[in-house]
Design an enzyme around this catalytic site. Structure first.
Site, PDB file in Angstrom:
ATOM      1  N   HIS A 103       0.818  -1.211   0.000  1.00 50.13           N
ATOM      2  CA  HIS A 103       0.000   0.000   0.000  1.00 50.13           C
ATOM      3  C   HIS A 103       0.855   1.266   0.000  1.00 50.13           C
ATOM      4  O   HIS A 103       0.610   2.201  -0.770  1.00 50.13           O
ATOM      5  CB  HIS A 103      -0.935   0.006   1.218  1.00 50.13           C
ATOM      6  CG  HIS A 103      -1.749   1.252   1.339  1.00 50.13           C
ATOM      7  ND1 HIS A 103      -1.335   2.329   2.084  1.00 50.13           N
ATOM      8  CD2 HIS A 103      -2.934   1.607   0.779  1.00 50.13           C
ATOM      9  CE1 HIS A 103      -2.231   3.297   1.998  1.00 50.13           C
ATOM     10  NE2 HIS A 103      -3.210   2.871   1.211  1.00 50.13           N
ATOM     11  N   ARG A 118      29.474  -4.026 -18.026  1.00 47.33           N
ATOM     12  CA  ARG A 118      30.613  -4.548 -17.263  1.00 47.33           C
ATOM     13  C   ARG A 118      30.196  -5.750 -16.418  1.00 47.33           C
ATOM     14  O   ARG A 118      29.479  -5.612 -15.434  1.00 47.33           O
ATOM     15  CB  ARG A 118      31.177  -3.453 -16.367  1.00 47.33           C
ATOM     16  CG  ARG A 118      31.761  -2.248 -17.112  1.00 47.33           C
ATOM     17  CD  ARG A 118      32.453  -1.331 -16.113  1.00 47.33           C
ATOM     18  NE  ARG A 118      33.131  -0.224 -16.753  1.00 47.33           N
ATOM     19  CZ  ARG A 118      32.651   1.021 -16.806  1.00 47.33           C
ATOM     20  NH1 ARG A 118      31.463   1.287 -16.280  1.00 47.33           N
ATOM     21  NH2 ARG A 118      33.334   1.984 -17.390  1.00 47.33           N
ATOM     22  N   ARG A 166      31.060  -7.257 -21.825  1.00 45.60           N
ATOM     23  CA  ARG A 166      32.483  -7.585 -21.694  1.00 45.60           C
ATOM     24  C   ARG A 166      32.647  -8.682 -20.653  1.00 45.60           C
ATOM     25  O   ARG A 166      32.149  -8.570 -19.537  1.00 45.60           O
ATOM     26  CB  ARG A 166      33.273  -6.341 -21.284  1.00 45.60           C
ATOM     27  CG  ARG A 166      34.787  -6.556 -21.240  1.00 45.60           C
ATOM     28  CD  ARG A 166      35.500  -5.268 -20.881  1.00 45.60           C
ATOM     29  NE  ARG A 166      35.257  -4.874 -19.503  1.00 45.60           N
ATOM     30  CZ  ARG A 166      35.633  -3.700 -18.984  1.00 45.60           C
ATOM     31  NH1 ARG A 166      36.235  -2.808 -19.763  1.00 45.60           N
ATOM     32  NH2 ARG A 166      35.383  -3.425 -17.719  1.00 45.60           N
ATOM     33  N   GLU A 179      42.558  -2.105 -26.864  1.00 47.46           N
ATOM     34  CA  GLU A 179      43.063  -1.286 -25.764  1.00 47.46           C
ATOM     35  C   GLU A 179      44.568  -1.449 -25.556  1.00 47.46           C
ATOM     36  O   GLU A 179      45.115  -0.947 -24.577  1.00 47.46           O
ATOM     37  CB  GLU A 179      42.308  -1.626 -24.481  1.00 47.46           C
ATOM     38  CG  GLU A 179      42.259  -3.105 -24.147  1.00 47.46           C
ATOM     39  CD  GLU A 179      41.268  -3.430 -23.030  1.00 47.46           C
ATOM     40  OE1 GLU A 179      40.850  -2.509 -22.321  1.00 47.46           O
ATOM     41  OE2 GLU A 179      40.916  -4.616 -22.892  1.00 47.46           O
ATOM     42  N   CYS A 210      34.368   2.671 -26.222  1.00 45.64           N
ATOM     43  CA  CYS A 210      33.606   2.533 -24.980  1.00 45.64           C
ATOM     44  C   CYS A 210      34.386   3.005 -23.768  1.00 45.64           C
ATOM     45  O   CYS A 210      34.063   2.642 -22.644  1.00 45.64           O
ATOM     46  CB  CYS A 210      33.165   1.082 -24.780  1.00 45.64           C
ATOM     47  SG  CYS A 210      34.524  -0.090 -24.600  1.00 45.64           S
TER      48      CYS A 210
END
Length: 821
Positions: free
Chosen positions: A437, A527, A597, A699, A772
């Site tokens: 409620h 991630r 990833r 990277e 990213c």
């Protein structure tokens, strides 16, 4: 015939449809609608009948009661709680003293005996529920303002319950609500729904919505469940189990013959009490404690959850088709402990998000919390922030003591609290889940609310002022003191379209349903390690080796046991939790691509997980150590990677979320990439099968220099530039060393040269290329430059998407490639 029907005192469900709200109220009309039209589609509705609103007016007319009621309410100040309480009590007592006309009594008794015969019982047990003729409208929620009586059997008990229901049209909360909404007290009638009881006292019951109650995300069915009769869930006296089921892939089972089971999230509630029949007592129902072993179990099977979700879709589709527009629905269900069958016992329009302007994105942002601390935690309701002085009210009898503009703190609320709830700056309750409620009313009122805190009334006893924060996901936080906050509003209709895909970076699954409202083209980076850290906490190998390995340590074993008590196979805990986290993100953005990833913890971060020190070496420089791809095929971690693969398989093959793309981080060499793909295939994830795409993070300088080989057809389907690592490895920086931050960032010419090189190679080969890292979020000019160079997508932090979108839109976007390749 129609005129004669309007004069009827009793109508059966089989005679009713949703158009009959003026005759029997929203509850009875909706039950009749479903009984007539949805029973054939497999939705089970217990039979019953409605004592019509005409019967209510007939009762007042036969006793000349309308004028005395008007006199009692004349001059009422509904904001004066004491005045409201006194007058409301007098009106209810007056109605309960009225005599039922003989013909009305006769029709009620005949209908009850017929219902009893249908169920082969002499005096069948029924639920007797009020159904106001202005109840369950899309723009006004009268639900819960009148009374409900359960386990009503026998004529005397039925007639007494009916009289109480008629009187409950003038409960304090109902009078106050009608005054606020401008409804005349006598243009609204009250019907009574008499329905065969479902013996959920011997099983379980709950509430479900055909959307997410917090964000309004429309592709989910949200189900709550607790043991016993449903009043405990509705009133918020228990913290129920929670389930999310993804509607699009669930519906594919019927339309495309698939067999998906998309329960993308489950949460075990405490469920510490159970409402049952009070056999031989002086009340109709009572609460008994639930044994701890049952509290720690889910009270529905997966098959039952999926069936309820299917019914929710059927109900929503039926009402939407009837209305010619989407109609999200709020439903109550019950499981019969004798037959083990499920039933729907109520359905009404959802009244909060269906009335919200979906084109306006409102975001509450909490200010600096460094000088404060969290005092209480619970379930967040409303996605807003509010602050004020604490006002603890332990009992509804004390609501006259509530001070308007303060934060209401109490055990729980029920409809009797409605007159003061609208005056609160925020609401905090010890009990209740997100369909109780307090939660429902807070959403409707636009008030932040934290429910299910457990002991908020105790912890806040000596606190003066708090800030109630419901803006950061499913966990609601109560901060000490008044913390400034801001409100950001965006008109989504004014957002321009751009050719470059603007995607998002998301870690926390709890925010996904809200983030998906921001204009986007999917998730460029989800991630995995965030989910492991926030939901699992345990090193995967400690679960694989249990009860050996790290679990030989008694402390480690105890911590594992506490988190995995429902699992005999501890590895399944890791797979399920990881799959649910990924699944919520993938579902929120479906069918747009969601790039997940695989785990990219460093060894020191893995070691911080429960049992982690048993499996992780101590490295001088974890940033350049055993991380990413090099772990996945290594015999010392491969068994942990197998669990990650199993979670991805579950998301794609069980939930049906084939929009998930796998991404491999920190892959140093081409040979390493091949080993990773071989290992993935070993554990059921083969590139190209069922449309599975596998990207790699770009990277490391070697990724750029050998991009032509990394992006060969037998290796990776695309690259996503990880600008953080590529920057530090290009410039020889340790990104965690603040003293070197001034030397360079993603705008450095050498870094941008590498960006340009890999973009050119990817475009020449027709492969996906995105980015990213943090760079485009921090530097809008970098995003602009990347567009010029032909980047396919830019993944941004959610708070950077809108400002970057405007930057990109201003640029002459010369992207010529087919973005749908």
């Amino acid at each position: 015939m129609e005129a004669n029907r309007k004069e009827k005192l009793v109508l059966w469900f089989s005679e009713l449809g949703i158009e009959d709200v003026p005759l029997v109220g929203g509850k009875s009309a909706s039950l009749g609608e479903m009984y007539q039209h949805l029973s054939s589609k497999g939705v089970k509705i217990p039979n019953g009948f409605a004592i019509t609103a005409r019967a209510y007016h007939y009762l007042l007319e036969a006793n000349n009661a309308k004028q005395p009621i008007k006199d009692l309410l004349d001059g009422l100040d509904s904001s004066d709680v004491l005045d409201l309480t006194v007058r409301g009590s007098k009106v209810r007592n007056l109605i309960k003293s009225l005599e039922f006309p003989e013909d009305l009594v006769k029709e009620i008794i005949e209908a009850y005996h017929t219902l009893s015969q249908q169920y082969s019982e002499e005096n069948t047990d029924t639920a007797v529920r009020s159904s106001a003729t202005a109840e369950d409208l899309p723009d006004a929620s009268f639900a819960g303002q009148q009374e409900t009586y359960l386990n009503v059997h026998g004529v005397p008990s039925l007639l007494e319950s009916c009289k109480k229901c008629f009187a409950s049209l003038f409960t304090d909360r109902a009078i106050s609500y009608r005054e606020q909404k401008g409804f005349d007290h006598f243009t609204i009638g009250l019907s009574i729904c008499v329905q065969k009881m479902v013996r959920s006292d011997r099983a379980c019951s709950g509430v479900m919505f055909s959307l997410d109650t917090e964000s309004g995300f429309q592709d989910m069915v949200f189900i709550t469940a607790a043991y016993g009769l449903g009043e405990n869930v509705v009133q918020g006296t228990v913290n129920p189990d929670e389930y999310y089921v993804f509607k699009p892939t669930l519906k594919q089972n019927d339309t495309e013959g698939t067999n998906f089971r998309p329960i993308v999230s489950t949460l075990v509630g405490s469920k510490d009490k159970r409402m049952i029949y009070d056999i031989g007592g002086n009340k109709l129902t009572k609460n008994i404690p639930v044994p701890l072993e049952l509290q720690r179990m889910l009270c529905l099977t997966d098959d039952e959850v999926l069936l309820l979700a299917k019914w929710a879709c059927i109900v929503e589709d039926h009402y939407s088709q009837k209305a010619g527009t989407l109609k999200p629905m709020d439903m109550e269900w019950a499981k019969d402990g004798n037959s083990n069958e499920l039933f729907l016992v109520q359905a009404r329009p959802e009244t909060v998000h269906s009335q919200t302007n979906a084109s306006i994105l409102k975001n509450y942002v909490l200010g600096d919390t460094s000088s404060s601390k969290v005092l209480v935690r619970g379930h967040s309701v409303g996605q807003r922030i509010g602050s004020g002085k604490i006002c603890i009210v332990n009992d509804v009898k004390q609501i006259a003591d509530f001070i308007p503009g303060t934060v209401l703190v109490t055990e729980m609320t029920d409809p009797d609290w409605a007159p003061v709830m609208s005056k609160a700056a925020a609401i905090i309750t010890n009990s209740g889940g997100r369909t109780c409620h307090a939660a429902i009313v807070s959403r409707e009122l636009g008030i932040p609310c934290v429910v299910g805190t457990g002991n908020g009334t105790d912890l806040l006893q000596d606190v003066d002022t708090v800030t109630v924060d419901c803006s950061a996901g499913s966990e609601g936080l109560v901060w000490k003191g008044e913390i400034p906050f801001s409100i950001e509003e965006t008109n989504l209709t004014s957002i321009p379209e751009v050719k470059t895909r603007l995607m998002m970076i998301v870690g926390n699954p709890d925010n996904a349903f809200e983030f998906c409202r921001i204009p986007n083209q999917g998730i460029g980076l989800a991630r995995m390690e965030f989910i492991v850290n926030s939901s699992i906490h345990i090193h995967p190998l400690a679960l694989v080796d249990y009860p050996n390995g790290a679990a030989k340590d008694r402390t480690v074993k105890r911590l594992i046991d506490e988190r995995t008590y429902r699992y005999s196979n501890k590895s399944d805990f890791f797979v399920d939790q990881l799959a649910e986290g990924i699944g919520k993100i993938a579902a929120a953005f479906y069918p747009k691509p969601v790039v997940v990833r695989m785990s990219d913890f460093k060894t020191n971060e893995y070691a911080n997980l429960i049992g982690g020190t048993t499996y992780e070496p101590v490295e001088d420089n974890p940033m350049l150590g055993w991380r990413g791809a090099s772990r996945y095929y290594h015999p010392d971690y491969e068994r942990g990677f197998a669990l990650e693969c199993a979670a991805i398989r579950k998301v794609r093959d069980v939930f049906g979320l084939s929009n998930v793309v796998v991404m491999i981080p920190f892959c140093r060499t081409v040979e390493e990439g091949k080993k990773v793909l071989e290992t993935m295939a070993k554990y059921g994830l083969s590139k190209g099968v069922n449309g599975l795409k596998v990207y790699a993070m770009c990277e490391i300088p070697s990724n750029v220099l050998l991009a032509d080989e990394f992006l060969s057809d037998d290796l990776f389907d695309g690259f996503s530039i990880g600008s953080n690592d590529l920057t530090q490895l290009t410039l020889g920086l340790d990104r965690d060393a603040g003293s070197l931050a001034h030397i360079g960032n993603e705008l450095n010419p050498a870094v941008k040269k590498l960006f340009e090189m890999v973009i050119n190679v990817a475009n020449a080969k027709g492969k996906y290329i995105g980015i990213c890292g943090q760079g485009p979020s921090d530097f809008p000019e970098l995003a602009e430059w990347l567009v010029e160079k032909g980047i396919h997508s830019i993944a941004l932090n959610p708070d950077s998407v809108l400002k970057t979108l405007l930057v990109v839109a201003k640029k002459n976007n010369r992207w010529l490639h087919n973005l749908n390749k």
